[in-house]
Design a protein around this motif. Structure first.
Motif, PDB file in Angstrom:
ATOM      1  N   GLN A   1      -1.748  -1.042  -4.654  1.00  0.00           N
ATOM      2  CA  GLN A   1      -3.204  -0.992  -4.491  1.00  0.00           C
ATOM      3  C   GLN A   1      -3.847  -0.016  -5.468  1.00  0.00           C
ATOM      4  O   GLN A   1      -5.011  -0.193  -5.841  1.00  0.00           O
ATOM      5  N   HIS A   2      -3.098   1.013  -5.884  1.00  0.00           N
ATOM      6  CA  HIS A   2      -3.720   2.009  -6.747  1.00  0.00           C
ATOM      7  C   HIS A   2      -4.227   1.394  -8.041  1.00  0.00           C
ATOM      8  O   HIS A   2      -5.308   1.739  -8.507  1.00  0.00           O
ATOM      9  N   CYS A   3      -3.445   0.487  -8.622  1.00  0.00           N
ATOM     10  CA  CYS A   3      -3.940  -0.198  -9.824  1.00  0.00           C
ATOM     11  C   CYS A   3      -4.778  -1.422  -9.463  1.00  0.00           C
ATOM     12  O   CYS A   3      -5.889  -1.592  -9.949  1.00  0.00           O
TER      13      CYS A   3
ATOM     14  N   GLN B   1     -10.225  -1.751 -15.492  1.00  0.00           N
ATOM     15  CA  GLN B   1     -10.015  -0.531 -16.285  1.00  0.00           C
ATOM     16  C   GLN B   1      -8.754  -0.700 -17.119  1.00  0.00           C
ATOM     17  O   GLN B   1      -7.959  -1.601 -16.877  1.00  0.00           O
TER      18      GLN B   1
ATOM     19  N   PHE C   1      -7.910  -0.670  -6.755  1.00  0.00           N
ATOM     20  CA  PHE C   1      -8.879   0.384  -7.087  1.00  0.00           C
ATOM     21  C   PHE C   1      -9.386   0.307  -8.528  1.00  0.00           C
ATOM     22  O   PHE C   1     -10.504   0.725  -8.805  1.00  0.00           O
ATOM     23  N   TYR C   2      -8.559  -0.203  -9.465  1.00  0.00           N
ATOM     24  CA  TYR C   2      -8.950  -0.112 -10.876  1.00  0.00           C
ATOM     25  C   TYR C   2      -8.867  -1.390 -11.696  1.00  0.00           C
ATOM     26  O   TYR C   2      -8.698  -1.313 -12.906  1.00  0.00           O
TER      27      TYR C   2
ATOM     28  N   MET D   1       2.918   5.560  -7.354  1.00  0.00           N
ATOM     29  CA  MET D   1       1.720   4.756  -7.096  1.00  0.00           C
ATOM     30  C   MET D   1       2.104   3.564  -6.239  1.00  0.00           C
ATOM     31  O   MET D   1       3.245   3.106  -6.273  1.00  0.00           O
TER      32      MET D   1
ATOM     33  N   ILE E   1      -6.186  -3.707 -16.523  1.00  0.00           N
ATOM     34  CA  ILE E   1      -5.542  -3.911 -15.229  1.00  0.00           C
ATOM     35  C   ILE E   1      -6.179  -5.101 -14.532  1.00  0.00           C
ATOM     36  O   ILE E   1      -7.403  -5.216 -14.472  1.00  0.00           O
TER      37      ILE E   1
ATOM     38  N   ARG F   1       0.805  -1.227   0.000  1.00  0.00           N
ATOM     39  CA  ARG F   1       0.000   0.000   0.000  1.00  0.00           C
ATOM     40  C   ARG F   1       0.837   1.277   0.000  1.00  0.00           C
ATOM     41  O   ARG F   1       0.305   2.380   0.060  1.00  0.00           O
TER      42      ARG F   1
END
Lengths: 161, 256
Positions: B173-175, B182, B178-179, B170, B189, B162
């Motif tokens: 977790q950001h990719c 997308q 969360f996404y 980044m 991802i 994290r």
């Protein structure tokens, strides 16, 4: 006000690092602020003043936005440019961004959107390099784009009405 | 009518918000679900899957008796690895009482005791052996221990997962939290699950173990990657494998 925010964010980062240090994990290096880094100030969720008082060029800005080695806006956003098929869907499409946001609001989002949303996935293209954790040696102490490139991208984005 | 105290109304909302941030991705989904159909077809066809080359290389190494030694891997585990405990393979990385043991480390310790000696973590022979051994457990459900001595290690691994890295700034977790689903440019991802590793990566055209994949992500973030075999990589690899609990082993997978 701005310095309060910066120190809060730095504090969170330092806290994260301290937690990791406590658990025996190495931390980021100390970095100095580069000489050519221009300070910027946030007022009303916008950065009104151009970085380093530079003027941007929209056509250069478009090239930077498209270039995967520089701005790479297309990695996450759709742009109103014909014949571009491979764009990202992570951020909002940027068509009409110049009508939705003021130039100063766009500048804040390009410079360091985490002033608005600390959890944002979007990189700060002119974020204080001292806040970057564990940069590769080639990028340590650098911003993602330089001030002129940021102003060029902003000059392009405001034309998207 | 008396309205309840507003602060009381706020409490469940706050608790819900806390819960929402505390829980990670819902159901784990294999990277297989996020790749293109043509990539799935490639993975599913043993003749098309480039990872099968590593698997065959691993099979050969498994059966070779090193000069001056008495045993091959096959001498104990069977020429096809049929005497390996496949549910045990699905437990890796494991905790042996002293610390974390990755499957690579276990293979190396066998090699030290009986074989040609241990290999560097990123040696193609070790990747090939890991591919062969994990493939023996293909279809087994990943079941990494999450309690007992693993709990504090997983906590550290999750912290690393994290934390933001590099100029692109980044975290994992950001990719991957969360996404997923997308697209970044043309690529979808995934949840960043590890059930297919070692996997063949189309982007670089190489067999890649999980630790290398983490390093490659960190380099992409223009970060200084953690070193192969470092504590950080081991902890991140452990946490990522534990996220894959419940998914079936797909080694050798084909991934972007």
């Amino acid at each position: 006000m701005r310095y309060c925010r910066i120190s809060l964010l730095s504090g969170i980062l330092l806290l994260q690092l301290a937690l990791l240090t406590g658990s025996g994990i190495a931390t980021a290096r100390e970095q100095a602020l580069p000489d050519d880094y221009c300070q910027w100030a946030v007022t009303d969720y916008a950065i009104a003043q151009p970085l380093c008082e530079l003027a941007g060029d929209a056509s250069r800005g478009m090239a930077i936005a498209l270039d995967s080695g520089r701005g790479n806006c297309l990695a996450c956003h759709q742009l109103p440019i014909p014949d571009v098929e491979a764009y990202g869907t992570i951020g909002p499409p940027l068509s009409g961004i110049g009508a939705r946001l003021t130039k100063g609001q766009i500048r804040l989002r390009v410079v360091d959107t985490r002033e608005i949303n600390p959890m944002s996935i979007m990189p700060g293209f002119y974020r204080d390099p001292r806040l970057i954790h564990r940069p590769d040696k080639r990028y340590a102490g650098r911003t993602f784009l330089n001030a002129q490139q940021v102003e060029d991208v902003i000059a392009y984005l405001v034309t998207l009405k | 009518m008396m309205l309840p105290d507003k602060r009381l109304l706020l409490l469940p909302t706050l608790l819900l918000a806390l819960l929402a941030t505390a829980t990670t991705a819902a159901e784990p989904r294999s990277g297989y679900e996020y790749i293109k159909q043509s990539t799935r077809d490639m993975q599913d066809d043993d003749f098309e899957n480039p990872g099968m080359l590593a698997l065959e290389q691993g099979r050969q190494l498994f059966n070779v008796t090193p000069a001056g030694r008495e045993k091959s891997c096959a001498a104990c585990h069977g020429s096809e690895g049929e005497d390996l405990d496949v549910t045990g393979i699905a437990r890796y990385p494991v905790h042996n009482g002293n610390g974390l043991v990755t499957l690579q480390k276990q293979i190396n310790s066998c090699r030290e005791n009986h074989g040609d000696g241990s290999l560097p973590i990123d040696h193609p022979d070790l990747i090939a052996l890991e591919t062969f051994v994990r493939n023996r457990a293909a279809g087994e459900v990943i079941n990494v221990q999450t309690d007992g001595p693993m709990a504090p290690l997983l906590e550290k691994g999750e912290q690393l997962y994290r934390l933001r890295y590099g100029l692109i700034d980044m975290s994992c977790q950001h990719c991957h939290d969360f996404y997923p689903g997308q697209r970044i440019r043309g690529q979808t991802i995934s949840q960043g699950m590890s059930n297919g590793f070692p996997a063949y990566r189309l982007d670089i055209g190489e067999m890649t173990n999980l630790h290398q994949r983490i390093q490659q992500c960190l380099s992409l973030m223009r970060a200084e990657p953690f070193e192969a075999g470092s504590e950080e990589i081991n902890l991140m690899g452990l946490y990522i494998m534990s996220r894959s609990n419940g998914l079936k082993i797909e080694t050798p997978a084909v991934r972007y």
